[in-house]
Design a protein around this motif. Structure first.
Motif, mmCIF file in Angstrom:
data_model
loop_
_atom_site.group_PDB
_atom_site.id
_atom_site.type_symbol
_atom_site.label_atom_id
_atom_site.label_comp_id
_atom_site.label_asym_id
_atom_site.label_seq_id
_atom_site.Cartn_x
_atom_site.Cartn_y
_atom_site.Cartn_z
ATOM 1 N N PHE A 80 -3.370 14.670 -16.923
ATOM 2 C CA PHE A 80 -2.747 15.994 -16.953
ATOM 3 C C PHE A 80 -2.534 16.511 -15.533
ATOM 4 C CE2 PHE A 80 -3.215 20.631 -16.867
ATOM 5 C CZ PHE A 80 -2.152 21.003 -17.685
ATOM 6 N N MET A 81 -3.523 16.342 -14.675
ATOM 7 C CA MET A 81 -3.414 16.836 -13.301
ATOM 8 C C MET A 81 -2.348 16.071 -12.524
ATOM 9 S SD MET A 81 -7.471 17.398 -12.443
ATOM 10 C CE MET A 81 -7.151 17.796 -10.721
ATOM 11 N N ARG A 82 -2.266 14.762 -12.736
ATOM 12 C CA ARG A 82 -1.272 13.955 -12.026
ATOM 13 C C ARG A 82 0.105 14.105 -12.652
ATOM 14 N NH1 ARG A 82 -3.120 8.064 -10.604
ATOM 15 N NH2 ARG A 82 -4.321 9.315 -9.122
ATOM 16 N N GLN B 276 0.837 -1.202 0.000
ATOM 17 C CA GLN B 276 0.000 0.000 0.000
ATOM 18 C C GLN B 276 0.874 1.256 0.000
ATOM 19 O OE1 GLN B 276 -0.422 2.465 2.525
ATOM 20 N NE2 GLN B 276 -2.051 3.553 1.451
ATOM 21 N N ARG B 277 1.923 1.245 0.768
ATOM 22 C CA ARG B 277 2.799 2.418 0.854
ATOM 23 C C ARG B 277 3.497 2.674 -0.473
ATOM 24 N NH1 ARG B 277 7.718 4.592 2.156
ATOM 25 N NH2 ARG B 277 7.580 6.402 3.531
ATOM 26 N N MET B 278 3.982 1.635 -1.127
ATOM 27 C CA MET B 278 4.647 1.801 -2.412
ATOM 28 C C MET B 278 3.693 2.368 -3.462
ATOM 29 S SD MET B 278 7.271 -1.421 -2.867
ATOM 30 C CE MET B 278 6.136 -2.711 -2.415
ATOM 31 N N LEU B 279 2.475 1.837 -3.498
ATOM 32 C CA LEU B 279 1.519 2.308 -4.495
ATOM 33 C C LEU B 279 1.066 3.731 -4.206
ATOM 34 C CD1 LEU B 279 -0.567 -0.946 -5.049
ATOM 35 C CD2 LEU B 279 1.117 0.086 -6.579
ATOM 36 N N HIS B 280 0.980 4.092 -2.936
ATOM 37 C CA HIS B 280 0.629 5.467 -2.574
ATOM 38 C C HIS B 280 1.721 6.431 -3.046
ATOM 39 C CE1 HIS B 280 -1.366 8.612 -0.218
ATOM 40 N NE2 HIS B 280 -0.159 9.015 0.115
ATOM 41 N N LEU B 281 2.970 6.055 -2.866
ATOM 42 C CA LEU B 281 4.079 6.887 -3.333
ATOM 43 C C LEU B 281 4.037 7.053 -4.850
ATOM 44 C CD1 LEU B 281 7.009 5.475 -1.151
ATOM 45 C CD2 LEU B 281 5.957 7.726 -0.930
ATOM 46 N N LEU B 282 3.722 5.973 -5.544
ATOM 47 C CA LEU B 282 3.647 6.022 -7.004
ATOM 48 C C LEU B 282 2.502 6.906 -7.477
ATOM 49 C CD1 LEU B 282 4.212 5.114 -9.931
ATOM 50 C CD2 LEU B 282 2.907 3.021 -9.432
ATOM 51 N N TYR C 115 0.392 9.124 -5.760
ATOM 52 C CA TYR C 115 0.054 10.430 -5.187
ATOM 53 C C TYR C 115 1.254 11.279 -4.776
ATOM 54 C CZ TYR C 115 -4.375 7.969 -4.930
ATOM 55 O OH TYR C 115 -5.503 7.247 -5.244
ATOM 56 N N LYS C 116 2.458 10.723 -4.800
ATOM 57 C CA LYS C 116 3.640 11.463 -4.362
ATOM 58 C C LYS C 116 4.674 11.650 -5.469
ATOM 59 C CE LYS C 116 2.185 11.848 -0.110
ATOM 60 N NZ LYS C 116 1.817 13.180 0.438
ATOM 61 N N ASN C 117 4.270 11.369 -6.708
ATOM 62 C CA ASN C 117 5.149 11.571 -7.862
ATOM 63 C C ASN C 117 6.435 10.750 -7.781
ATOM 64 O OD1 ASN C 117 5.673 12.735 -10.394
ATOM 65 N ND2 ASN C 117 6.855 14.402 -9.509
ATOM 66 N N GLU C 118 6.387 9.625 -7.076
ATOM 67 C CA GLU C 118 7.576 8.768 -6.948
ATOM 68 C C GLU C 118 7.565 7.733 -8.073
ATOM 69 O OE1 GLU C 118 9.998 9.090 -4.871
ATOM 70 O OE2 GLU C 118 9.264 10.379 -3.270
ATOM 71 N N ARG C 119 7.819 8.208 -9.281
ATOM 72 C CA ARG C 119 7.727 7.328 -10.444
ATOM 73 C C ARG C 119 8.796 6.233 -10.454
ATOM 74 N NH1 ARG C 119 6.312 11.824 -15.063
ATOM 75 N NH2 ARG C 119 6.715 13.315 -13.383
ATOM 76 N N GLN C 120 9.908 6.495 -9.771
ATOM 77 C CA GLN C 120 10.947 5.464 -9.720
ATOM 78 C C GLN C 120 10.451 4.216 -8.995
ATOM 79 O OE1 GLN C 120 11.023 8.240 -7.953
ATOM 80 N NE2 GLN C 120 11.724 7.845 -5.874
#
Length: 228
Positions: free
Chosen positions: A127-129, A78-84, A86-91
């Motif tokens: 576009f927003m994300r 859940q934490r990894m997917l949240h970072l991807l 909603y937190k712009n953590e594309r890596q």
């Protein structure tokens, strides 16, 4: 000089584990060794009766369906997917995509896949994300599994509200006409692997499959990061 500089930066701004937020060692990528060894893999891929396939049984025709990891509301997945998302953590998505490919590409049931198709976002939402998280996952998968992405093979034409806390019927009604095919002939005869982040009721993926089913001779499979 470069390594010295990166070490100095890491002293003050250490890279953090996407699973537990502890500082990463230099040799660790995205996940610490403990989180990596403890990933809750489903082992679904070769089982035609797995829980993901059961979601679609009797509703749409699939070649195969699977998920890489089990999801829990408070766990590392859940934490990894949240970072991807909603937190712009594309890596994080690139890293997960590589792991997903390594886990699936050696299995017999998915060996005939021709191309990846990320579940599309509505253009305004993308576009927003700033990006489509499913496309990021595909980019990671392509680093290990050299298949083309047909990212424009399916488009989202309805901006549906969030699926969170909706019943299965509401979710299905929410997406049943949300997707369209711009050029069905481009996918004729292909074995398409649809990629998404999480499958819960399967309603969004079902909407994708129903739209793709109009393509002659198409074969469709589904693969997600996680099964909730």
């Amino acid at each position: 000089m470069f390594l010295w500089g990166s070490d100095l930066i890491g002293l003050f701004l250490p890279r953090r584990c996407a699973g537990c937020d502890t500082a990463l060692m230099r040799f660790e990528q995205c996940l610490c060794s403990i989180c990596f060894d403890d990933l809750p893999k489903t082992r679904f891929h070769e089982d035609p009766e797995n829980s993901v396939e059961q979601l679609f049984k009797g509703k749409v025709q699939l070649q195969a369906a699977s998920a890489f990891l089990h999801f829990s509301p408070t766990g590392k997945v859940q934490r990894m997917l949240h970072l991807l998302k909603y937190k712009n953590e594309r890596q994080v998505g690139i890293y997960l995509g590589r792991l997903m490919a390594e886990d699936l590409m050696v299995t017999e049931r998915f060996s005939t896949v021709d191309c990846f198709l990320p579940v599309p976002l509505h253009p305004r939402k993308e576009f927003m994300r700033g990006y489509n998280q499913s496309q990021v996952l595909v980019q990671g998968m392509q680093q290990k599994w050299a298949l083309p992405s047909v990212g424009k093979g399916l488009v989202r034409v309805v901006r549906t509200p969030s699926q969170t806390r909706r019943s299965r019927l509401d979710r299905w009604l929410n997406v049943k006409e949300a997707f369209q095919l711009p050029d069905p002939e481009k996918l004729r005869g292909k074995h398409v692997l649809i990629i998404d982040d999480v499958v819960t009721t399967g309603a969004t993926l079902e909407g994708c499959v129903l739209a793709l089913a109009a393509v002659p001779e198409i074969r469709i499979s589904v693969y997600t990061v996680a099964y909730a």
